[in-house]
Design a protein around this motif. Sequence first.
Motif, PDB file in Angstrom:
ATOM      1  N   ILE A 125      -1.357   3.551  -1.979  1.00  5.85           N
ATOM      2  CA  ILE A 125      -0.154   2.778  -2.327  1.00  5.85           C
ATOM      3  C   ILE A 125       0.774   3.680  -3.127  1.00  5.85           C
ATOM      4  CG2 ILE A 125       0.714   0.804  -3.632  1.00  5.85           C
ATOM      5  CD1 ILE A 125      -1.958  -0.581  -3.066  1.00  5.85           C
ATOM      6  N   THR A 126       1.973   3.889  -2.638  1.00  6.63           N
ATOM      7  CA  THR A 126       2.929   4.771  -3.305  1.00  6.63           C
ATOM      8  C   THR A 126       4.003   4.012  -4.072  1.00  6.63           C
ATOM      9  OG1 THR A 126       4.291   4.889  -1.295  1.00  6.63           O
ATOM     10  CG2 THR A 126       2.588   6.568  -1.582  1.00  6.63           C
ATOM     11  N   GLU A 127       4.157   2.712  -3.774  1.00  8.49           N
ATOM     12  CA  GLU A 127       5.207   1.943  -4.454  1.00  8.49           C
ATOM     13  C   GLU A 127       4.885   0.459  -4.385  1.00  8.49           C
ATOM     14  OE1 GLU A 127      10.090   1.318  -4.282  1.00  8.49           O
ATOM     15  OE2 GLU A 127       9.088   2.732  -2.921  1.00  8.49           O
ATOM     16  N   ARG A 128       5.288  -0.260  -5.431  1.00 10.98           N
ATOM     17  CA  ARG A 128       5.164  -1.715  -5.459  1.00 10.98           C
ATOM     18  C   ARG A 128       6.547  -2.307  -5.664  1.00 10.98           C
ATOM     19  NH1 ARG A 128      -0.270  -2.949  -6.621  1.00 10.98           N
ATOM     20  NH2 ARG A 128      -1.445  -1.120  -7.337  1.00 10.98           N
ATOM     21  N   SER A 129       6.787  -3.436  -5.038  1.00 14.16           N
ATOM     22  CA  SER A 129       8.066  -4.130  -5.209  1.00 14.16           C
ATOM     23  C   SER A 129       7.796  -5.627  -5.331  1.00 14.16           C
ATOM     24  CB  SER A 129       8.993  -3.846  -4.024  1.00 14.16           C
ATOM     25  OG  SER A 129      10.222  -4.550  -4.169  1.00 14.16           O
ATOM     26  N   THR A 130       8.145  -6.164  -6.489  1.00 13.24           N
ATOM     27  CA  THR A 130       7.946  -7.595  -6.734  1.00 13.24           C
ATOM     28  C   THR A 130       9.215  -8.180  -7.318  1.00 13.24           C
ATOM     29  OG1 THR A 130       5.586  -7.236  -7.162  1.00 13.24           O
ATOM     30  CG2 THR A 130       6.528  -9.319  -7.898  1.00 13.24           C
ATOM     31  N   SER A 131       9.698  -9.237  -6.720  1.00 16.01           N
ATOM     32  CA  SER A 131      10.889  -9.921  -7.208  1.00 16.01           C
ATOM     33  C   SER A 131      10.690 -11.416  -7.010  1.00 16.01           C
ATOM     34  CB  SER A 131      12.135  -9.425  -6.454  1.00 16.01           C
ATOM     35  OG  SER A 131      12.079  -9.821  -5.095  1.00 16.01           O
ATOM     36  N   ASN A 132      11.756 -12.184  -7.251  1.00 25.20           N
ATOM     37  CA  ASN A 132      11.675 -13.622  -7.018  1.00 25.20           C
ATOM     38  C   ASN A 132      11.612 -13.963  -5.539  1.00 25.20           C
ATOM     39  OD1 ASN A 132      11.795 -14.176  -9.757  1.00 25.20           O
ATOM     40  ND2 ASN A 132      14.030 -14.232  -9.776  1.00 25.20           N
ATOM     41  N   ALA A 153      10.409 -11.481  -2.955  1.00 28.57           N
ATOM     42  CA  ALA A 153       9.505 -10.683  -2.117  1.00 28.57           C
ATOM     43  C   ALA A 153       8.418 -10.027  -2.950  1.00 28.57           C
ATOM     44  CB  ALA A 153      10.294  -9.623  -1.351  1.00 28.57           C
ATOM     45  N   SER A 154       7.321  -9.731  -2.280  1.00 35.34           N
ATOM     46  CA  SER A 154       6.215  -8.981  -2.893  1.00 35.34           C
ATOM     47  C   SER A 154       5.657  -8.042  -1.836  1.00 35.34           C
ATOM     48  CB  SER A 154       5.133  -9.933  -3.407  1.00 35.34           C
ATOM     49  OG  SER A 154       4.043  -9.210  -3.941  1.00 35.34           O
ATOM     50  N   THR A 155       5.908  -6.743  -2.004  1.00 36.04           N
ATOM     51  CA  THR A 155       5.513  -5.774  -0.976  1.00 36.04           C
ATOM     52  C   THR A 155       4.852  -4.553  -1.603  1.00 36.04           C
ATOM     53  OG1 THR A 155       7.662  -4.662  -1.031  1.00 36.04           O
ATOM     54  CG2 THR A 155       7.404  -6.483   0.534  1.00 36.04           C
ATOM     55  N   LEU A 156       4.164  -3.806  -0.752  1.00 41.91           N
ATOM     56  CA  LEU A 156       3.574  -2.522  -1.103  1.00 41.91           C
ATOM     57  C   LEU A 156       4.053  -1.486  -0.099  1.00 41.91           C
ATOM     58  CD1 LEU A 156      -0.147  -3.620  -1.637  1.00 41.91           C
ATOM     59  CD2 LEU A 156       1.578  -3.311  -3.424  1.00 41.91           C
ATOM     60  N   THR A 157       4.221  -0.255  -0.555  1.00 38.89           N
ATOM     61  CA  THR A 157       4.549   0.846   0.352  1.00 38.89           C
ATOM     62  C   THR A 157       3.350   1.779   0.427  1.00 38.89           C
ATOM     63  OG1 THR A 157       6.896   0.733  -0.227  1.00 38.89           O
ATOM     64  CG2 THR A 157       6.130   2.749   0.829  1.00 38.89           C
ATOM     65  N   LEU A 158       2.963   2.134   1.651  1.00 40.56           N
ATOM     66  CA  LEU A 158       1.809   3.000   1.879  1.00 40.56           C
ATOM     67  C   LEU A 158       2.258   4.386   2.342  1.00 40.56           C
ATOM     68  CD1 LEU A 158      -0.494   0.498   3.834  1.00 40.56           C
ATOM     69  CD2 LEU A 158      -0.165   0.725   1.356  1.00 40.56           C
ATOM     70  N   ASN A 159       1.361   5.359   2.209  1.00 37.35           N
ATOM     71  CA  ASN A 159       1.694   6.733   2.598  1.00 37.35           C
ATOM     72  C   ASN A 159       1.279   7.069   4.028  1.00 37.35           C
ATOM     73  OD1 ASN A 159      -1.093   6.761   2.235  1.00 37.35           O
ATOM     74  ND2 ASN A 159      -1.122   8.807   1.325  1.00 37.35           N
ATOM     75  N   ASN A 197       2.756  -8.673   1.153  1.00 40.69           N
ATOM     76  CA  ASN A 197       1.587  -9.238   0.477  1.00 40.69           C
ATOM     77  C   ASN A 197       1.367 -10.702   0.863  1.00 40.69           C
ATOM     78  OD1 ASN A 197       1.018  -6.860  -0.887  1.00 40.69           O
ATOM     79  ND2 ASN A 197       2.197  -7.430  -2.688  1.00 40.69           N
ATOM     80  N   ILE A 198       0.143 -11.169   0.703  1.00 38.79           N
ATOM     81  CA  ILE A 198      -0.163 -12.548   1.086  1.00 38.79           C
ATOM     82  C   ILE A 198       0.544 -13.571   0.198  1.00 38.79           C
ATOM     83  CG2 ILE A 198      -2.369 -12.040   2.166  1.00 38.79           C
ATOM     84  CD1 ILE A 198      -3.756 -12.827  -0.398  1.00 38.79           C
ATOM     85  N   LEU A 200      -4.172  -7.659  -6.322  1.00 41.66           N
ATOM     86  CA  LEU A 200      -2.942  -7.043  -5.806  1.00 41.66           C
ATOM     87  C   LEU A 200      -2.277  -6.108  -6.818  1.00 41.66           C
ATOM     88  CD1 LEU A 200      -1.375 -10.147  -3.995  1.00 41.66           C
ATOM     89  CD2 LEU A 200      -2.786  -8.323  -3.012  1.00 41.66           C
ATOM     90  N   GLU A 201      -2.371  -6.423  -8.097  1.00 37.97           N
ATOM     91  CA  GLU A 201      -1.707  -5.603  -9.108  1.00 37.97           C
ATOM     92  C   GLU A 201      -2.478  -4.338  -9.447  1.00 37.97           C
ATOM     93  OE1 GLU A 201       1.282  -6.088 -10.362  1.00 37.97           O
ATOM     94  OE2 GLU A 201       1.517  -7.828  -9.062  1.00 37.97           O
ATOM     95  N   ASP A 202      -3.763  -4.299  -9.118  1.00 37.96           N
ATOM     96  CA  ASP A 202      -4.606  -3.164  -9.508  1.00 37.96           C
ATOM     97  C   ASP A 202      -4.946  -2.229  -8.358  1.00 37.96           C
ATOM     98  OD1 ASP A 202      -4.713  -4.233 -12.101  1.00 37.96           O
ATOM     99  OD2 ASP A 202      -6.430  -5.491 -11.598  1.00 37.96           O
ATOM    100  N   LEU A 203      -4.562  -2.591  -7.152  1.00 39.08           N
ATOM    101  CA  LEU A 203      -4.924  -1.772  -5.997  1.00 39.08           C
ATOM    102  C   LEU A 203      -4.256  -0.404  -6.042  1.00 39.08           C
ATOM    103  CD1 LEU A 203      -4.596  -4.404  -3.119  1.00 39.08           C
ATOM    104  CD2 LEU A 203      -6.719  -3.483  -4.076  1.00 39.08           C
ATOM    105  N   THR A 204      -4.991   0.632  -5.694  1.00 39.95           N
ATOM    106  CA  THR A 204      -4.427   1.976  -5.516  1.00 39.95           C
ATOM    107  C   THR A 204      -4.589   2.449  -4.073  1.00 39.95           C
ATOM    108  OG1 THR A 204      -6.517   2.993  -6.208  1.00 39.95           O
ATOM    109  CG2 THR A 204      -4.847   2.620  -7.912  1.00 39.95           C
ATOM    110  N   ARG A 205      -5.597   1.925  -3.394  1.00 45.72           N
ATOM    111  CA  ARG A 205      -5.871   2.251  -1.988  1.00 45.72           C
ATOM    112  C   ARG A 205      -6.111   0.968  -1.209  1.00 45.72           C
ATOM    113  NH1 ARG A 205      -8.178   6.489  -4.722  1.00 45.72           N
ATOM    114  NH2 ARG A 205      -7.846   8.574  -3.848  1.00 45.72           N
ATOM    115  N   VAL A 206      -5.770   1.015   0.050  1.00 44.09           N
ATOM    116  CA  VAL A 206      -6.041  -0.116   0.935  1.00 44.09           C
ATOM    117  C   VAL A 206      -6.530   0.423   2.265  1.00 44.09           C
ATOM    118  CG1 VAL A 206      -4.385  -1.703  -0.133  1.00 44.09           C
ATOM    119  CG2 VAL A 206      -3.627  -0.159   1.708  1.00 44.09           C
ATOM    120  N   CYS A 207      -6.904  -0.486   3.136  1.00 40.52           N
ATOM    121  CA  CYS A 207      -7.381  -0.127   4.466  1.00 40.52           C
ATOM    122  C   CYS A 207      -6.588  -0.920   5.498  1.00 40.52           C
ATOM    123  CB  CYS A 207      -8.870  -0.431   4.577  1.00 40.52           C
ATOM    124  SG  CYS A 207      -9.562  -0.076   6.191  1.00 40.52           S
TER     125      CYS A 207
END
Length: 280
Positions: A123-130, A132-138, A174-175, A264-271
């Motif tokens: 995970i290279t970036e997190r984006s949370t607002s009113n 949307a909630s997204t993650l950016t992967l490498n 994100n879910i 979701l807030e603590d993830l550094t890697r995903v599959c």
Amino acid sequence: MKDFLKNNGLWILAATAVISVALAMLSYFSATSSPLENIANTLASPFRSARTAVSSWVEDKQNYYRDTTDLQAENEALKQQIAKMESEIRQARADSEENAFLRDLLGLQQQRRDLSDFETALITERSTSNWASTLTLNKGTSHGIEVGDCVIDESGNLVGLISSVGASWSTVLNIIDTDTSIGAKVFRTEDICVAQGSFSLMSDGLLRLDYLPDNCQLMPGDLIVTLGLGGFLPPDLVIGSVQEVKTDDSGAASYALLSPAAALEDLTRVCVIKSFEIQS
């Protein structure tokens, strides 16, 4: 003669005194060295003292500068050594985390033979607002990742879905995102429902469980998993657990607050699950 002494007596007396003093000094100095040498040494003595003082001051400054320069060089070397050690520690910690992630993932693969093709990503970036909630992967299309692919953590908990992708990056919805809507079921009772994001719940890190059957005996703590119909998602991925069961404003239907199983807030890697076997 009398007039001469009378007119010049004081001058003669002064001259006699000066000569007497000079002779006395010459007599004293001549005991060890020549008079001229003693006079020269006497006159030069203050200058020799001044030269010695200046020389000592310059030497002290040179020593101070040399010591300061040595300390600065030593300090810089220590800083570089510490930075290298910190980098090695960070790398060792990252390697340890990756190894733990891969071990858990290997266990998941052994349990879930239907999940045939994985791609791990950072995970290279997190984006949370009113909104949307997204993650950016490498990882992206160059690694076979496509829009709609399912994203999980190392334990098989659902994180979200790939919503957009580039050659070397991808975005995970994100879910808990308000655009998320996932076919789900209650693991204990197998009642079918829908897990979806909510504007009012996203800031709390929750999602909503809707369309529960009228006779559903949902309880706090019940595990909610993916339904897996239609081939869009693998079945039985853990979405989360029921936090609270509520009744809507009309009083006619029940819904539940759902806490995601993935941290979701603590993830550094995903599959990323790139393909899976569709069960009949």
